[in-house]
Design a protein around this motif. Structure first.
Motif, PDB file in Angstrom:
ATOM      1  N   SER A 473      -9.398  -9.460  -6.169  1.00 10.01           N
ATOM      2  CA  SER A 473      -9.803  -8.068  -5.979  1.00 10.01           C
ATOM      3  C   SER A 473      -9.357  -7.178  -7.135  1.00 10.01           C
ATOM      4  N   HIS A 474      -8.439  -7.682  -8.006  1.00  9.33           N
ATOM      5  CA  HIS A 474      -7.869  -6.831  -9.047  1.00  9.33           C
ATOM      6  C   HIS A 474      -8.841  -6.621 -10.208  1.00  9.33           C
ATOM      7  N   GLU A 537      15.042 -10.788 -10.732  1.00  9.30           N
ATOM      8  CA  GLU A 537      13.986 -10.054 -11.418  1.00  9.30           C
ATOM      9  C   GLU A 537      12.924  -9.669 -10.393  1.00  9.30           C
ATOM     10  N   VAL A 538      12.468  -8.423 -10.453  1.00 11.35           N
ATOM     11  CA  VAL A 538      11.551  -7.892  -9.452  1.00 11.35           C
ATOM     12  C   VAL A 538      10.221  -7.507 -10.096  1.00 11.35           C
ATOM     13  N   ALA A 539       9.129  -7.656  -9.321  1.00  5.66           N
ATOM     14  CA  ALA A 539       7.807  -7.279  -9.813  1.00  5.66           C
ATOM     15  C   ALA A 539       6.916  -6.904  -8.634  1.00  5.66           C
ATOM     16  N   PHE A 540       5.846  -6.126  -8.924  1.00  3.90           N
ATOM     17  CA  PHE A 540       4.937  -5.636  -7.883  1.00  3.90           C
ATOM     18  C   PHE A 540       3.506  -5.703  -8.366  1.00  3.90           C
ATOM     19  N   VAL A 541       2.597  -5.729  -7.427  1.00  7.62           N
ATOM     20  CA  VAL A 541       1.187  -5.470  -7.717  1.00  7.62           C
ATOM     21  C   VAL A 541       0.572  -4.880  -6.458  1.00  7.62           C
ATOM     22  N   THR A 542      -0.282  -3.854  -6.643  1.00  4.64           N
ATOM     23  CA  THR A 542      -0.887  -3.130  -5.524  1.00  4.64           C
ATOM     24  C   THR A 542      -2.401  -3.109  -5.694  1.00  4.64           C
ATOM     25  N   ARG A 543      -3.118  -3.267  -4.583  1.00  7.31           N
ATOM     26  CA  ARG A 543      -4.579  -3.158  -4.628  1.00  7.31           C
ATOM     27  C   ARG A 543      -4.957  -1.778  -5.168  1.00  7.31           C
ATOM     28  N   GLU A 544      -5.986  -1.731  -6.027  1.00  4.49           N
ATOM     29  CA  GLU A 544      -6.338  -0.492  -6.719  1.00  4.49           C
ATOM     30  C   GLU A 544      -6.528   0.686  -5.766  1.00  4.49           C
ATOM     31  N   LYS A 545      -7.120   0.441  -4.612  1.00  3.44           N
ATOM     32  CA  LYS A 545      -7.404   1.507  -3.653  1.00  3.44           C
ATOM     33  C   LYS A 545      -6.143   2.244  -3.233  1.00  3.44           C
ATOM     34  N   TYR A 546      -4.997   1.533  -3.235  1.00  2.00           N
ATOM     35  CA  TYR A 546      -3.768   2.129  -2.726  1.00  2.00           C
ATOM     36  C   TYR A 546      -2.733   2.392  -3.820  1.00  2.00           C
ATOM     37  N   GLN A 547      -3.120   2.248  -5.064  1.00  2.06           N
ATOM     38  CA  GLN A 547      -2.183   2.576  -6.131  1.00  2.06           C
ATOM     39  C   GLN A 547      -1.897   4.075  -6.121  1.00  2.06           C
ATOM     40  N   LYS A 549      -0.042   5.492  -3.840  1.00  2.00           N
ATOM     41  CA  LYS A 549       0.179   5.923  -2.463  1.00  2.00           C
ATOM     42  C   LYS A 549       1.606   5.658  -1.969  1.00  2.00           C
ATOM     43  N   GLY A 550       2.423   5.030  -2.804  1.00  2.00           N
ATOM     44  CA  GLY A 550       3.815   4.815  -2.412  1.00  2.00           C
ATOM     45  C   GLY A 550       4.125   3.422  -1.905  1.00  2.00           C
ATOM     46  N   MET A 551       3.188   2.485  -2.027  1.00  2.00           N
ATOM     47  CA  MET A 551       3.461   1.136  -1.513  1.00  2.00           C
ATOM     48  C   MET A 551       4.509   0.410  -2.346  1.00  2.00           C
ATOM     49  N   ALA A 552       4.402   0.519  -3.665  1.00  6.78           N
ATOM     50  CA  ALA A 552       5.397  -0.129  -4.523  1.00  6.78           C
ATOM     51  C   ALA A 552       6.789   0.459  -4.280  1.00  6.78           C
ATOM     52  N   LYS A 553       6.841   1.765  -4.110  1.00  6.78           N
ATOM     53  CA  LYS A 553       8.119   2.432  -3.820  1.00  6.78           C
ATOM     54  C   LYS A 553       8.728   1.891  -2.534  1.00  6.78           C
ATOM     55  N   ARG A 554       7.886   1.712  -1.513  1.00  9.96           N
ATOM     56  CA  ARG A 554       8.386   1.231  -0.218  1.00  9.96           C
ATOM     57  C   ARG A 554       8.858  -0.219  -0.314  1.00  9.96           C
ATOM     58  N   LEU A 555       8.098  -1.040  -1.028  1.00 11.25           N
ATOM     59  CA  LEU A 555       8.496  -2.433  -1.217  1.00 11.25           C
ATOM     60  C   LEU A 555       9.795  -2.527  -2.009  1.00 11.25           C
ATOM     61  N   LEU A 556       9.922  -1.686  -3.034  1.00  9.92           N
ATOM     62  CA  LEU A 556      11.134  -1.710  -3.847  1.00  9.92           C
ATOM     63  C   LEU A 556      12.355  -1.333  -3.012  1.00  9.92           C
ATOM     64  N   MET A 582       4.349   2.764 -12.730  1.00  9.27           N
ATOM     65  CA  MET A 582       5.364   1.813 -12.274  1.00  9.27           C
ATOM     66  C   MET A 582       6.729   2.124 -12.871  1.00  9.27           C
ATOM     67  N   LEU A 583       6.759   2.578 -14.092  1.00  8.80           N
ATOM     68  CA  LEU A 583       8.033   2.986 -14.692  1.00  8.80           C
ATOM     69  C   LEU A 583       8.662   4.107 -13.867  1.00  8.80           C
ATOM     70  N   ALA A 584       7.836   5.023 -13.396  1.00  8.77           N
ATOM     71  CA  ALA A 584       8.360   6.131 -12.591  1.00  8.77           C
ATOM     72  C   ALA A 584       8.940   5.629 -11.275  1.00  8.77           C
ATOM     73  N   VAL A 585       8.297   4.637 -10.671  1.00  3.75           N
ATOM     74  CA  VAL A 585       8.809   4.077  -9.417  1.00  3.75           C
ATOM     75  C   VAL A 585      10.205   3.492  -9.628  1.00  3.75           C
ATOM     76  N   PHE A 586      10.388   2.717 -10.678  1.00 10.39           N
ATOM     77  CA  PHE A 586      11.688   2.091 -10.930  1.00 10.39           C
ATOM     78  C   PHE A 586      12.747   3.138 -11.288  1.00 10.39           C
ATOM     79  N   GLN A 587      12.383   4.086 -12.109  1.00  6.52           N
ATOM     80  CA  GLN A 587      13.373   5.071 -12.541  1.00  6.52           C
ATOM     81  C   GLN A 587      13.816   5.961 -11.380  1.00  6.52           C
ATOM     82  N   LYS A 588      12.894   6.302 -10.466  1.00  6.19           N
ATOM     83  CA  LYS A 588      13.271   7.102  -9.299  1.00  6.19           C
ATOM     84  C   LYS A 588      14.187   6.322  -8.363  1.00  6.19           C
ATOM     85  N   ALA A 589      14.104   5.011  -8.421  1.00  2.00           N
ATOM     86  CA  ALA A 589      14.964   4.169  -7.587  1.00  2.00           C
ATOM     87  C   ALA A 589      16.332   3.946  -8.224  1.00  2.00           C
TER      88      ALA A 589
END
Length: 618
Positions: A473-474, A537-547, A549-556, A582-589
């Motif tokens: 789907s990506h 080591e951590v990594a994420f990928v989110t379906r485009e429709k929900y990028q 929306k905070g899913m990566a943040k919640r998973l992290l 994604m950089l913003a998600v990690f830095q906010k965490a």
């Protein structure tokens, strides 16, 4: 003309070799049968047709074998079970919805029906009370109806009445209805009840079988709203939900506003509750158990138990090997009806083991002599204390993986090896621990993101095809940002490796959108232990429709929390420099940038445990 007598001449009413029906469940006319036994004289070889009876079933004892031979359409009670095992009684397997036609079509013709009724009202109608079920059909089909009139029998409404003109002889005897004592729940059944309750949505209509498994489910439905009941049986736990306002029947699409049943068993309080209760409708089994009628309830959920389940989804419910234990009853009726219902869910719930944990009830092949009651195609979910296996639309291999996942952990590797002997499971499909206890008692978390409902849970082996679909789907841009390249293939083997994670070491979580048996992965987050075992080591990928929306943040947040609980000292990530979101998600965490060798990639690190636990808010 009806004989209204208290002393029956059984030689005029019956003859040797007759076939009689005995009333069901709590409405077994015990005093009437005792009178028959005491006055049988030269009568012998009378066939007794019955389903489950809460009475002592003494007519099935060996001392009465010259007088009676039982033909059980559902085996209940130790006496009947023993008589069947010893060959002194027969077991006739049949659907509960089909039994009435066995009587009316003359396949099992009845010479007499011995039933229990309430006293007649001013119009001459007696109520069948707490057992309408197949008693109604037996009374219509039998050549003679012999009724015990019991003032303790509640009057119930629906299609629960028989007129005095239909009764051949009366026997007046008051007796308290047999009560079913409350069951004691253990930790395993409570966990199963908790899992099943998560499958029941507000506004659903439910059917519940008998036993502690079903009582556990009802206990965990206490916070639901506007449930309905269309069930062959009503119990005390159902009564409690009605009294609490959990069951309102408002959302039912068949008999809205009314609880529909064919019999009830439980305490005196339950029998008092159904007495003259206009909100309860008691109907015959051919009506209540009709799959077509069951399916007229939208969101119909049937919940029943089993003795064992094989890895293809076949359900054994009436026998333990060659030993017949119970019967088909209404399980198939309701499983079929729920599967036909709009939004319906047929569920089988059972503990993962038997005999004090020494035997798995999820099996690679059925025990010798065991018979299938409910087919592979009827059941959508199988629930144990280890989770929910979703079977609808699954291949044999996918079903096996789903069911192995909810089997007891000590049997999973053995089951995988056994299934390989008979069905194709690839060599790269390995058994790995899939539970993540840090996610809580049910192993997943419900999320609300942007007004939509999702589940956050571990990836598991049966997600192989879903992960393939997720990958394909990506867009090229998403693949480039996630993998620093544009991979063109996600093979079955590669997907299997990615979902077959040992969750006790590495971690792979996903956020899924689920509607019934339809599941779609929306985001995946994972960490891999570093060689030193102290970091990951951590990594994420989110379906485009929900990028975004905070899913990566919640998973992290979840990955960090679990890493801390497992005692890891640090978490690192490598992010493409252009991937600002994604950089913003990690830095906010709380991740900090560190120097790296590749200017196109940003190296980030988070010391664990975090000081002040920053970034934990949703």
């Amino acid at each position: 003309m009806t004989k209204q007598i208290d002393k029956l001449n059984w030689q005029q009413l019956l003859k040797s070799g007759d076939r009689i029906f005995i009333g069901s469940h709590a409405a077994t006319p015990t005093a009437l049968i005792d009178n028959l036994i005491s006055n049988a004289r030269q009568l012998h070889d009378i066939e007794v047709v019955q389903v489950y009876s809460l009475a002592d079933n003494k007519w099935a004892d060996a001392e009465y074998q010259q007088l009676f031979k039982v033909n059980a359409l559902f085996i209940g009670g130790d006496q009947v079970r023993r008589a069947v095992a010893e060959g002194r009684a027969d077991y006739t397997p049949c659907f509960m919805s089909d039994i009435p036609s066995l009587f009316s079509d003359g396949i099992i013709p009845l010479d007499a029906a011995l039933i229990m009724v309430s006293p007649a009202d001013e119009h001459g109608y007696h109520s069948l009370g707490v057992s309408v079920d197949i008693v109604s059909a037996a009374a219509r089909a039998a050549k003679k109806v012999i009724a015990q009139v019991n003032p303790s029998m509640p009057i119930t409404y629906g299609q629960a009445f028989i007129h005095r003109d239909q009764i051949s002889a009366y026997y007046y005897a008051e007796q308290p209805l047999v009560q079913m004592p409350p069951v004691k729940l253990d930790a395993v059944t409570e966990r199963i009840g908790q899992y099943v309750s998560l499958l029941v949505e507000d506004g659903a209509t439910i059917q519940i079988g008998v036993g502690k498994m079903c009582d556990a489910v009802l206990r965990y439905l206490g916070n639901h709203k506007d449930l309905g009941i269309h069930s062959e049986m009503i119990t005390d736990s159902m009564m409690d939900l009605i009294k609490k306002g959990v069951v309102t029947n408002r959302k039912k699409t068949f008999h809205p506003g009314k609880t529909v049943a064919s019999f009830c068993v439980g305490s005196k309080a339950l029998y008092d509750f159904v007495h003259c209760n206009p909100h309860m409708g008691f109907y015959p089994s051919e009506y209540v158990n009709s799959p077509a009628n069951i399916a007229r309830n939208d969101n119909m959920v049937s919940i029943n138990s089993a003795i064992e389940v094989d890895l293809t989804g076949q359900i054994v419910s009436d026998s333990i090997g060659h030993l017949f234990y119970s019967g088909i009853g209404g399980q198939v009726d309701f499983s079929r009806g729920a599967s036909m219902s709009n939004g319906g869910k047929p569920i089988i719930a059972l503990p993962s083991t038997a005999k004090n944990g020494t035997v798995s009830r999820i099996v690679a092949h059925l025990s010798e002599g065991a018979g299938v009651v409910t087919s592979r195609g009827h059941v959508h979910y199988v629930v144990t204390e280890f989770g929910v296996a979703s079977l609808r639309g699954k291949s044999i291999r996918e079903r096996a993986l789903e069911l192995i996942r909810v089997a007891h952990p000590k049997f999973r590797q053995q089951l995988l090896e056994q299934i390989r002997q008979h069905f194709w499971v690839p060599h790269y499909q390995l058994h790995t621990p899939t539970e993540v206890p840090e996610l809580g008692s049910v192993g997943f978390k419900e999320l609300s993101i942007d007004g939509e409902e999702f589940d956050l849970r571990p990836l598991n082996p049966s997600d192989e095809r879903r992960l393939q679909e997720f990958f394909y789907s990506h867009t090229k841009e998403t693949l480039q940002l996630r993998y620093s390249a544009v991979p063109t293939q996600m093979s079955r083997e590669k997907s299997c490796t990615l979902v077959g994670v040992d969750q006790s070491r590495d971690l792979a979580l996903c956020i899924v959108k689920q509607k019934g048996s339809a599941v779609q992965i929306q985001a995946v987050g994972r960490y891999y232990l570093l060689p030193d075992g102290a970091g990951c080591e951590v990594a994420f990928v989110t379906r485009e429709k929900y990028q975004g929306k905070g899913m990566a943040k919640r998973l992290l947040q979840e990955l960090i929390m679990i890493a801390e609980q497992r005692g890891l000292q640090s978490m690192v990530a490598f992010v493409r420099a252009e991937n600002k979101a994604m950089l913003a998600v990690f830095q906010k965490a709380g991740f900090g940038r560190l120097p790296g060798d590749d200017p196109s990639e940003v190296y980030l690190q988070l010391p664990l445990p975090r000081a002040g636990k920053s970034g934990e808010s949703s």
